[in-house]
Design an enzyme around this catalytic site. Structure first.
Site, short mmCIF file in Angstrom:
data_model
loop_
_atom_site.label_atom_id
_atom_site.label_comp_id
_atom_site.label_asym_id
_atom_site.label_seq_id
_atom_site.Cartn_x
_atom_site.Cartn_y
_atom_site.Cartn_z
N HIS A 1 0.99 -0.90 -0.17
CA HIS A 1 0.18 -0.12 -0.48
C HIS A 1 1.14 1.15 0.16
O HIS A 1 2.30 1.34 0.70
CB HIS A 1 -0.84 -0.06 1.43
CG HIS A 1 -1.77 0.99 1.52
ND1 HIS A 1 -3.13 0.51 1.32
CD2 HIS A 1 -1.71 2.55 1.27
CE1 HIS A 1 -4.27 2.00 1.14
NE2 HIS A 1 -3.11 2.46 1.57
N HIS A 15 3.15 3.85 0.97
CA HIS A 15 2.51 4.21 2.53
C HIS A 15 4.52 4.99 2.17
O HIS A 15 5.70 4.95 2.13
CB HIS A 15 2.54 4.44 3.19
CG HIS A 15 3.50 2.80 3.99
ND1 HIS A 15 3.49 1.89 2.57
CD2 HIS A 15 4.20 2.63 4.49
CE1 HIS A 15 4.52 0.58 3.26
NE2 HIS A 15 4.79 1.63 4.72
N GLN A 19 7.10 7.23 6.36
CA GLN A 19 7.21 6.97 7.72
C GLN A 19 7.63 7.92 7.17
O GLN A 19 8.46 9.12 6.77
CB GLN A 19 8.14 5.37 8.23
CG GLN A 19 7.66 4.73 7.65
CD GLN A 19 8.65 3.16 7.87
OE1 GLN A 19 8.64 3.09 8.99
NE2 GLN A 19 9.23 2.60 6.68
#
Length: 384
Positions: free
Chosen positions: A188, A190, A192
């Site tokens: 997915h 994404h 951090q």
């Protein structure tokens, strides 16, 4: 304005919804409550001091049990459904930031031990957050709309300011690992954010070089600013130039594919950007990622690393926000591996020339971006 709504997951972790500007998403508590009943959070791992290098190493054995490349119907950052109660309780969202369930650092906060020597260890204080760019399970950042790109940038900026203010935090690092060749554990789209209780080794090297340059010029110039000026004047490694940001392949690039995206104004971090600068960044960053993906028939693995000034009072005045985008891909079917010279000695050997990489990035055809005021004045870098 981006809508921001903070809530808590069932184990106490913070989750924040960032809704695209102009949307009227409802974030009522009853619609976004986490009903999973998760067990209480564990204690942090530990940091150990490496006396040979004066560096801290995080030991996070609990991460061995983290989720690894689950099937799409079990993705932990897709919206919650009846069959998949995920980390994100809402049935839909735009951008979400939440505390990592398997953090390398945190959840407790505090400083690292002072006067460290061999045998010194302490709790792995800090904070690790996940940034989900879209509710869609497939795709990548380069496929986001300009509006969504702008929302992610606002999330990065807001989280940078919030994490900077936490006790013990010394450096905030937003980043994205993209592609199986980089080692992602979720497909997915994404990124951090790590908030460290110490200045990381790379940031310390760069910060000391920047401070030395800054002091030698009585505080009138920055190292990153002077490098940007030199690259723009030379031109042979420029990829694009805008009103507020420019991108280039650095003169001494270490990786087969490496681009630096730098604001024209000296700012320490994403939180310090103006609204106009964030608007342009939403366009420029998308354009850059599309160029990287257009180099080869398949998507390019990369690490997108936002270098922000550490909070250390000695290093911060000369710190200068910039993006370092790198990929180990040296050909359509070849990757660069960090072997003896690079991994053991830190002495990089590049298989490509920065000038040829810049020329390829300038010449690729990318999908047209929607017209916007931020694109006014944006042009491809000219060859010298």
């Amino acid at each position: 304005m981006t809508g921001i709504t903070s809530t808590r997951l069932s184990d106490g972790r913070e989750l924040i919804y960032f809704d695209d500007a102009g949307t009227t998403a409802s974030r009522a508590a009853e619609l976004t409550t986490d009903h999973r009943g998760l067990p209480p959070r564990g204690e942090p791992g530990e940091v150990r001091f490496d006396a040979l290098t004066n560096e801290w190493v995080a030991v996070a054995a609990h991460r061995q049990t983290r989720t690894h490349l689950p099937p799409a119907d079990q993705c932990p950052i897709c919206p919650t459904t009846g069959s998949n109660p995920s980390e994100i309780p809402a049935a839909d969202y735009d951008v979400v930031v939440f505390e990592n369930r398997f953090p390398s650092l945190g959840p407790a906060l505090g400083p690292v031990p002072e006067d460290a020597a061999w045998g010194t260890k302490g709790p792995a204080y800090g904070r690790c957050e996940v940034v989900s760019f879209t509710p869609e399970h497939t795709g990548s950042f380069s496929g986001l709309s300009r509006t969504r790109s702008r929302t992610v940038i606002e999330a990065w900026a807001q989280r940078t300011a919030a994490l900077n203010a936490l006790p013990g935090i010394q450096q905030v690092f937003p980043f994205e690992n993209r592609g199986a060749d980089i080692g992602v554990t979720l497909h997915h789209p994404h990124g951090q954010i790590y908030a460290y209780p110490y200045v990381t080794p790379r940031a310390a090297v760069m910060g000391n070089a920047a401070r030395k340059y800054h002091d030698a010029r009585d505080g009138r110039e920055t190292l990153t600013g002077s490098l940007l000026r030199a690259e723009r004047e030379d031109g042979s490694r420029m990829v694009m130039e805008g009103q507020n940001f420019s991108a280039y392949v650095p003169f001494a690039a270490r990786w087969p594919l490496e681009i630096h995206l730098v604001p024209h104004r000296h700012v320490p971090d994403l939180a310090a950007l103006s609204g106009e600068e964030k608007d342009e960044l939403a366009d420029v960053y998308l354009d850059l990622l599309k160029r990287v993906d257009a180099l080869y028939p398949t998507p390019t693995p990369y690490i997108s690393a936002w270098h922000q000034a550490p909070l250390d009072p000695v290093l911060r005045p000369s710190g200068y926000l910039h993006l370092q985008l790198t990929s180990p891909r040296r050909a359509a079917d070849k990757l660069k591996y960090l072997a003896g010279s690079e991994a053991a000695m830190g002495a990089f050997i590049n298989d490509t020339t920065p000038e040829s990489v810049a020329e390829r990035l300038r010449s690729v055809t990318v999908p047209a971006s929607p017209a916007s005021p931020a694109l006014a004045g944006l042009s491809e870098g000219a060859s010298a």
